[in-house]
Every structure is written in structure tokens, then in C-alpha cells.
Motif scaffolding. Structure first.
Motif, PDB file in Angstrom:
ATOM      1  N   ASP A 148      -7.636   0.935 -36.083  1.00 36.54           N
ATOM      2  CA  ASP A 148      -6.608  -0.066 -36.388  1.00 36.54           C
ATOM      3  C   ASP A 148      -5.731  -0.295 -35.161  1.00 36.54           C
ATOM      4  O   ASP A 148      -5.397   0.646 -34.434  1.00 36.54           O
ATOM      5  CB  ASP A 148      -5.724   0.399 -37.551  1.00 36.54           C
ATOM      6  CG  ASP A 148      -6.406   0.247 -38.906  1.00 36.54           C
ATOM      7  OD1 ASP A 148      -7.438  -0.437 -38.974  1.00 36.54           O
ATOM      8  OD2 ASP A 148      -5.898   0.816 -39.889  1.00 36.54           O
ATOM      9  N   ILE A 149      -5.363  -1.547 -34.957  1.00 35.28           N
ATOM     10  CA  ILE A 149      -4.493  -1.903 -33.829  1.00 35.28           C
ATOM     11  C   ILE A 149      -3.099  -2.149 -34.376  1.00 35.28           C
ATOM     12  O   ILE A 149      -2.921  -2.890 -35.347  1.00 35.28           O
ATOM     13  CB  ILE A 149      -5.021  -3.155 -33.106  1.00 35.28           C
ATOM     14  CG1 ILE A 149      -6.414  -2.885 -32.554  1.00 35.28           C
ATOM     15  CG2 ILE A 149      -4.071  -3.569 -31.978  1.00 35.28           C
ATOM     16  CD1 ILE A 149      -7.218  -4.131 -32.269  1.00 35.28           C
ATOM     17  N   LEU A 150      -2.110  -1.503 -33.778  1.00 35.86           N
ATOM     18  CA  LEU A 150      -0.720  -1.679 -34.175  1.00 35.86           C
ATOM     19  C   LEU A 150      -0.011  -2.500 -33.115  1.00 35.86           C
ATOM     20  O   LEU A 150      -0.035  -2.155 -31.940  1.00 35.86           O
ATOM     21  CB  LEU A 150      -0.039  -0.320 -34.344  1.00 35.86           C
ATOM     22  CG  LEU A 150      -0.562   0.475 -35.543  1.00 35.86           C
ATOM     23  CD1 LEU A 150      -0.367   1.957 -35.330  1.00 35.86           C
ATOM     24  CD2 LEU A 150       0.122   0.018 -36.820  1.00 35.86           C
ATOM     25  N   MET A 151       0.619  -3.586 -33.553  1.00 29.47           N
ATOM     26  CA  MET A 151       1.313  -4.479 -32.624  1.00 29.47           C
ATOM     27  C   MET A 151       2.739  -4.702 -33.109  1.00 29.47           C
ATOM     28  O   MET A 151       2.979  -4.952 -34.286  1.00 29.47           O
ATOM     29  CB  MET A 151       0.581  -5.825 -32.526  1.00 29.47           C
ATOM     30  CG  MET A 151       1.239  -6.816 -31.581  1.00 29.47           C
ATOM     31  SD  MET A 151       0.284  -8.336 -31.351  1.00 29.47           S
ATOM     32  CE  MET A 151      -0.997  -7.773 -30.224  1.00 29.47           C
ATOM     33  N   CYS A 152       3.689  -4.601 -32.177  1.00 33.91           N
ATOM     34  CA  CYS A 152       5.103  -4.769 -32.527  1.00 33.91           C
ATOM     35  C   CYS A 152       5.390  -6.215 -32.921  1.00 33.91           C
ATOM     36  O   CYS A 152       5.031  -7.149 -32.202  1.00 33.91           O
ATOM     37  CB  CYS A 152       5.991  -4.370 -31.350  1.00 33.91           C
ATOM     38  SG  CYS A 152       5.883  -2.620 -30.944  1.00 33.91           S
ATOM     39  N   PRO A 197       7.844  -7.865 -28.781  1.00 32.28           N
ATOM     40  CA  PRO A 197       6.680  -8.341 -29.541  1.00 32.28           C
ATOM     41  C   PRO A 197       5.411  -8.340 -28.691  1.00 32.28           C
ATOM     42  O   PRO A 197       5.441  -8.667 -27.509  1.00 32.28           O
ATOM     43  CB  PRO A 197       7.067  -9.774 -29.919  1.00 32.28           C
ATOM     44  CG  PRO A 197       8.545  -9.836 -29.797  1.00 32.28           C
ATOM     45  CD  PRO A 197       8.906  -8.886 -28.706  1.00 32.28           C
ATOM     46  N   GLY A 198       4.325  -7.965 -29.329  1.00 28.25           N
ATOM     47  CA  GLY A 198       3.043  -7.936 -28.631  1.00 28.25           C
ATOM     48  C   GLY A 198       2.673  -6.573 -28.086  1.00 28.25           C
ATOM     49  O   GLY A 198       1.499  -6.316 -27.807  1.00 28.25           O
ATOM     50  N   ARG A 199       3.644  -5.690 -27.923  1.00 23.60           N
ATOM     51  CA  ARG A 199       3.337  -4.338 -27.464  1.00 23.60           C
ATOM     52  C   ARG A 199       2.400  -3.690 -28.473  1.00 23.60           C
ATOM     53  O   ARG A 199       2.666  -3.729 -29.682  1.00 23.60           O
ATOM     54  CB  ARG A 199       4.625  -3.537 -27.335  1.00 23.60           C
ATOM     55  CG  ARG A 199       4.487  -2.230 -26.573  1.00 23.60           C
ATOM     56  CD  ARG A 199       5.843  -1.586 -26.363  1.00 23.60           C
ATOM     57  NE  ARG A 199       6.439  -1.172 -27.612  1.00 23.60           N
ATOM     58  CZ  ARG A 199       7.747  -1.191 -27.867  1.00 23.60           C
ATOM     59  NH1 ARG A 199       8.603  -1.624 -26.962  1.00 23.60           N
ATOM     60  NH2 ARG A 199       8.229  -0.780 -29.022  1.00 23.60           N
ATOM     61  N   CYS A 200       1.301  -3.110 -27.998  1.00 25.50           N
ATOM     62  CA  CYS A 200       0.291  -2.667 -28.959  1.00 25.50           C
ATOM     63  C   CYS A 200      -0.408  -1.395 -28.506  1.00 25.50           C
ATOM     64  O   CYS A 200      -0.425  -1.046 -27.327  1.00 25.50           O
ATOM     65  CB  CYS A 200      -0.730  -3.771 -29.224  1.00 25.50           C
ATOM     66  SG  CYS A 200      -1.594  -4.356 -27.745  1.00 25.50           S
ATOM     67  N   ALA A 201      -0.993  -0.716 -29.481  1.00 24.38           N
ATOM     68  CA  ALA A 201      -1.756   0.504 -29.237  1.00 24.38           C
ATOM     69  C   ALA A 201      -2.794   0.642 -30.342  1.00 24.38           C
ATOM     70  O   ALA A 201      -2.681   0.013 -31.396  1.00 24.38           O
ATOM     71  CB  ALA A 201      -0.844   1.720 -29.204  1.00 24.38           C
ATOM     72  N   HIS A 234      10.712 -12.157 -31.991  1.00 22.13           N
ATOM     73  CA  HIS A 234       9.800 -11.745 -33.045  1.00 22.13           C
ATOM     74  C   HIS A 234       8.466 -12.466 -32.866  1.00 22.13           C
ATOM     75  O   HIS A 234       8.404 -13.561 -32.289  1.00 22.13           O
ATOM     76  CB  HIS A 234      10.370 -12.067 -34.429  1.00 22.13           C
ATOM     77  CG  HIS A 234      11.570 -11.253 -34.787  1.00 22.13           C
ATOM     78  ND1 HIS A 234      11.492 -10.013 -35.378  1.00 22.13           N
ATOM     79  CD2 HIS A 234      12.897 -11.493 -34.605  1.00 22.13           C
ATOM     80  CE1 HIS A 234      12.717  -9.530 -35.555  1.00 22.13           C
ATOM     81  NE2 HIS A 234      13.587 -10.407 -35.098  1.00 22.13           N
ATOM     82  N   LEU A 235       7.412 -11.852 -33.388  1.00 27.42           N
ATOM     83  CA  LEU A 235       6.083 -12.451 -33.405  1.00 27.42           C
ATOM     84  C   LEU A 235       5.642 -12.522 -34.865  1.00 27.42           C
ATOM     85  O   LEU A 235       5.049 -11.582 -35.392  1.00 27.42           O
ATOM     86  CB  LEU A 235       5.097 -11.619 -32.579  1.00 27.42           C
ATOM     87  CG  LEU A 235       3.632 -12.087 -32.552  1.00 27.42           C
ATOM     88  CD1 LEU A 235       3.530 -13.535 -32.101  1.00 27.42           C
ATOM     89  CD2 LEU A 235       2.794 -11.181 -31.662  1.00 27.42           C
ATOM     90  N   PRO A 236       5.937 -13.653 -35.541  1.00 27.11           N
ATOM     91  CA  PRO A 236       5.628 -13.758 -36.973  1.00 27.11           C
ATOM     92  C   PRO A 236       4.129 -13.714 -37.247  1.00 27.11           C
ATOM     93  O   PRO A 236       3.310 -14.068 -36.394  1.00 27.11           O
ATOM     94  CB  PRO A 236       6.213 -15.128 -37.362  1.00 27.11           C
ATOM     95  CG  PRO A 236       7.125 -15.507 -36.239  1.00 27.11           C
ATOM     96  CD  PRO A 236       6.579 -14.858 -35.016  1.00 27.11           C
ATOM     97  N   ARG A 237       3.776 -13.342 -38.457  1.00 31.95           N
ATOM     98  CA  ARG A 237       2.374 -13.222 -38.848  1.00 31.95           C
ATOM     99  C   ARG A 237       1.649 -14.553 -38.707  1.00 31.95           C
ATOM    100  O   ARG A 237       0.508 -14.595 -38.248  1.00 31.95           O
ATOM    101  CB  ARG A 237       2.295 -12.725 -40.289  1.00 31.95           C
ATOM    102  CG  ARG A 237       0.881 -12.439 -40.762  1.00 31.95           C
ATOM    103  CD  ARG A 237       0.845 -12.034 -42.218  1.00 31.95           C
ATOM    104  NE  ARG A 237      -0.512 -11.673 -42.633  1.00 31.95           N
ATOM    105  CZ  ARG A 237      -1.457 -12.541 -42.935  1.00 31.95           C
ATOM    106  NH1 ARG A 237      -1.209 -13.840 -42.867  1.00 31.95           N
ATOM    107  NH2 ARG A 237      -2.665 -12.136 -43.300  1.00 31.95           N
ATOM    108  N   GLU A 238       2.292 -15.652 -39.130  1.00 31.64           N
ATOM    109  CA  GLU A 238       1.622 -16.953 -39.075  1.00 31.64           C
ATOM    110  C   GLU A 238       1.336 -17.406 -37.644  1.00 31.64           C
ATOM    111  O   GLU A 238       0.377 -18.134 -37.378  1.00 31.64           O
ATOM    112  CB  GLU A 238       2.446 -18.022 -39.808  1.00 31.64           C
ATOM    113  CG  GLU A 238       3.843 -18.265 -39.278  1.00 31.64           C
ATOM    114  CD  GLU A 238       4.909 -17.344 -39.867  1.00 31.64           C
ATOM    115  OE1 GLU A 238       6.105 -17.663 -39.726  1.00 31.64           O
ATOM    116  OE2 GLU A 238       4.527 -16.308 -40.481  1.00 31.64           O
ATOM    117  N   LYS A 239       2.158 -16.946 -36.692  1.00 33.22           N
ATOM    118  CA  LYS A 239       1.909 -17.266 -35.280  1.00 33.22           C
ATOM    119  C   LYS A 239       0.766 -16.400 -34.734  1.00 33.22           C
ATOM    120  O   LYS A 239      -0.110 -16.873 -34.001  1.00 33.22           O
ATOM    121  CB  LYS A 239       3.169 -17.023 -34.445  1.00 33.22           C
ATOM    122  CG  LYS A 239       4.370 -17.875 -34.852  1.00 33.22           C
ATOM    123  CD  LYS A 239       4.365 -19.206 -34.134  1.00 33.22           C
ATOM    124  CE  LYS A 239       5.685 -19.928 -34.325  1.00 33.22           C
ATOM    125  NZ  LYS A 239       5.707 -21.224 -33.647  1.00 33.22           N
TER     126      LYS A 239
END
Length: 400
Positions: free
Chosen positions: A273-277, A282-286, A339-344
């Protein structure tokens, strides 16, 4: 065994960093540490910001080898020791810089704070109802046990041996991560993949590759809202925004939230699973590697799970590249807090190669990821051993 105690103001110099004020600050741009850059025992030096410092401020707000950097707010008491990881590093007002006198070994003092801070001994000193702070005048009264210097040095050498192992593993992990990213760029950014000499490129994309929105190749959703009045069920650990760094999951001081049985599938994590802020940065991920079983995640994070025909390693490197290169910035909302909304996020388009090439990439990076996981596990074991020794050494239970 008990050792004499002295207030911190008698055995160390300490001060807060510089206030960030773009309208007033003058001088040269220099990198600085903020609260978010200081973890328990180490520093997150990715995406450092810069501030202007005048020549006369360099000594007051600069860091030297052996300085202890401690959070004043957020999670007060969280600290790490500066070892010249980068030159000309400064620090911001949300941090205390503690510089011990000659009567104290700097590593001993750091481990003393690590022990006291994690054990909650600083909590009675905190101010603030919602956001906690550890003011300078309260920190000055903290009593430090001061054994003879040879004993301090021995305690520090025992504990630092574990931290040296952890740091060596971290460096090896960084090299392995860099190798995987370079391979991704070589194949899918510079298009020098196996067989590229015979590929036909149309509009910058090899024939047979597709451009697809994320919604078509992965499922994703936000985590659970933290609400102690409404949440029901069993207590389980969860990841929040602060736990997800660039390509790294921080598992220090995890918090717990209540989850009902019906929520476990929706808010749990699986290997790959990829986790993204969603906010903060926003966009920072691991990528989650099943480090701790039964891990959940909170609302400030997107969980992105690759579809069946999509390799999760390829998907992670694609999203990581998009985020690091700034291509997601145009999707952010909010004037001050982004923020990075889900719809975006759903509309983010990725270039997908044919299945055989994706599989070849997975076979190349798979062993690299396995090595990284093994090194991370070894580092966690070393940290656990150190943490078991820490209170016993500091309390004098183990003779040194």
C-alpha cells in the motif's frame, strides 16, 4: 546508584532559534531546522527550507557538532544530537539548542533527554491546553543527573554503538533507494529501457504504452477521522501525516485509535500500500512494507492500493517521481495550508508501460526492496535493544 543532580541552566547553554519573518529578515539565505525536521534521535533533512540570516546572527542561531536540538512545541522534548550532517545549518524559533558545559558529555546529555522525554518526565513542565509547549524558563529548571565524566562517557559509548549501527543501516538504505529511483528514471523518464533502440516513440511515449488516470489503476481512500468522543472498538496503532516521510515510514511514538470490526478492512494497511499525505506537505509518500501487523491509518493520509494488473512497486515509483518533481503541485488547494483532495488525486495521469516491461522492473527492484526491508528490521531491533538498556543505564542499575 544515585548521582548528584544539577539544574540544566547550571550545566549547559541553551536558546531558542530565530523567528521566521520574511518582511523583517535580512542577510543570506541559509537552510534551517524547524520542528518537523527533528525526530526522536535523528533529523529529517529532506525538503529543508531557507531563511535569511545576517552575519551577526550566525553564531547565535547556528549549530555545532554535539549540540542537542529539542522541540519547544508540537511534541515538546523530542530531540536529536547534531553531528554536522550538513554544513552551515541554522535553527528556527520552535526549537531549543542545548550546548552542554565541559562537565557534561554531549552524548550522555542527549541520551539523558531521550530517556526522560520518552518516559514522559517533561510533561509536568508543559504549558498550553491544546498545543503543548516547553518554555525556556521551564527547561532551565530540568534537573540533570551528573555522574563522573568517565561514567558519562562509558554510558554514551554503550548506547551510541547501537545508534552507529542504525545510522550505518540508514546510509545503506539510502543508497539502495537511490539505485531503485535511478533505474525508474532511466527506464521510464529517459526512456532507456531494455529494447528502447527498437521502440517507436509517438508524442513522447513509446507505442504500446498508455496514459491512464490513477482512478483506473488503483483504489484509494482517506483514513479514519480521529474523534475520541465517537470512536468505538478496539485500540489499534495508526499512521498519521507526521509518520509518512519521503519514501520512509517513521514508527516512533505511534498513537492508538479505536476501530470497530467493520472498519478494519477499510482503514487497514497491506504490503505494498502507498501512503500519501493529503495535507501538510501534500504528495509526500512512502510504501508500507508490513513493518507492524494490524496497522491502520488516519484521515490525513491517502491509502493507494494498486489494481490486480498493476505492480505496486512500479506504481509507488511513478507516484514518488510525480510528487518529487512537483507535478502534483497544480492540484493543491488552500492558500496557507495546502491539501491534495481525493477528487484531484483521482485525475493524476501516469504513463503505464506494457505488462512485460513493468514486470521486468519489478524483478529488478524486488531484491533491492528486500534488502531495504532487512536493513530496516535490523535497525528496529538495534533501537529496541538500545531502548531496553537506556533506563537501566541512566538509573545506575547496570554498573559501567
Amino acid at each position: 546508584m544515585s548521582w548528584p543532580k544539577r539544574p540544566l541552566e547550571e550545566v549547559a547553554d541553551f536558546c531558542l532559534g530565530k523567528m521566521l519573518d520574511q518582511t523583517k529578515n535580512r542577510g543570506d539565505l541559509l537552510p534551517y531546522l524547524a520542528n518537523v525536521n527533528v525526530r526522536w534521535g535523528d533529523f529529517d533533512l529532506e525538503a529543508l527550507r531557507e531563511m535569511r540570516f545576517e552575519q551577526r546572527e550566525l553564531d547565535r542561531f547556528g549549530l555545532k557538532y554535539g549540540d542537542i536540538v529539542m522541540c519547544e512545541g508540537g511534541e515538546p522534548g523530542r530531540c536529536a544530537i547534531w553531528k554536522e550532517q550538513m554544513p552551515a545549518m541554522m535553527f528556527q524559533k520552535a526549537l531549543h539548542r542545548i550546548r552542554p558545559h565541559e562537565c557534561l558529555n554531549h552524548e550522555y546529555l542527549y541520551y539523558y533527554f531521550l530517556y526522560r522525554g520518552r518516559a514522559g518526565h517533561f510533561s509536568p513542565l508543559f504549558t498550553g491546553a491544546t498545543i503543548k509547549h516547553l518554555p525556556r524558563e521551564k527547561l532551565a529548571k530540568v534537573e540533570v543527573e551528573v555522574p563522573p565524566l568517565p561514567i558519562q562517557e562509558r554510558i554514551a559509548s554503550i548506547l551510541s554503538a547501537y545508534d552507529d549501527l542504525i545510522e550505518n543501516n540508514r546510509r545503506r538504505i539510502q543508497l539502495l533507494e537511490q539505485a531503485a529511483r535511478l533505474l525508474y528514471k532511466e527506464w521510464f523518464v529517459h526512456l532507456r529501457f531494455p529494447g528502447h533502440e527498437h521502440a517507436t516513440i509517438t508524442d513522447g511515449v513509446p507505442v504500446g504504452w498508455e496514459q491512464k488516470p490513477l482512478v483506473d489503476i488503483a483504489e484509494f481512500n482517506l483514513g479514519k477521522m480521529l474523534d475520541e468522543r465517537k470512536n468505538r472498538g478496539d485500540l489499534k496503532p495508526y499512521l498519521a501525516n507526521v509518520n509518512v516521510r519521503w519514501a520512509r515510514i517513521v514508527l516512533d511514538n505511534l498513537r492508538e485509535m479505536r476501530f470497530e470490526q467493520r472498519e478494519l478492512e477499510k482503514f487497514s494497511l497491506k504490503l505494498g500500500d502507498i501512503l500519501m499525505c493529503e495535507g501538510g506537505e501534500p504528495g509526500r509518500c512512502a510504501m508500507w512494507k508490513d513493518q507492524i501487523p494490524g496497522m491502520m491509518f488516519q484521515k490525513a493520509l491517502h491509502r493507494i492500493r494498486a489494481a490486480k494488473d498493476m505492480d505496486y512497486r512500479f506504481l509507488f515509483h511513478s507516484l514518488f517521481h510525480e510528487a518529487q518533481s512537483g507535478k502534483l503541485a497544480g492540484l493543491f488547494t488552500g492558500s496557507t495550508i495546502k491539501h491534495l483532495p481525493r477528487e484531484k488525486l483521482a485525475k493524476v495521469e501516469l504513463v503505464i508501460p506494457h505488462q512485460s516491461l513493468m514486470q521486468s522492473f519489478a524483478e529488478q527492484v524486488g531484491p533491492i526492496e528486500d534488502q531495504i526491508s532487512a536493513l530496516e528490521a535490523a535497525a528496529r531491533k538495534a533501537a529496541k535493544a538500545r531502548d531496553l538498556l537506556l533506563p537501566r543505564l541512566m538509573n545506575g542499575e547496570i554498573a559501567v
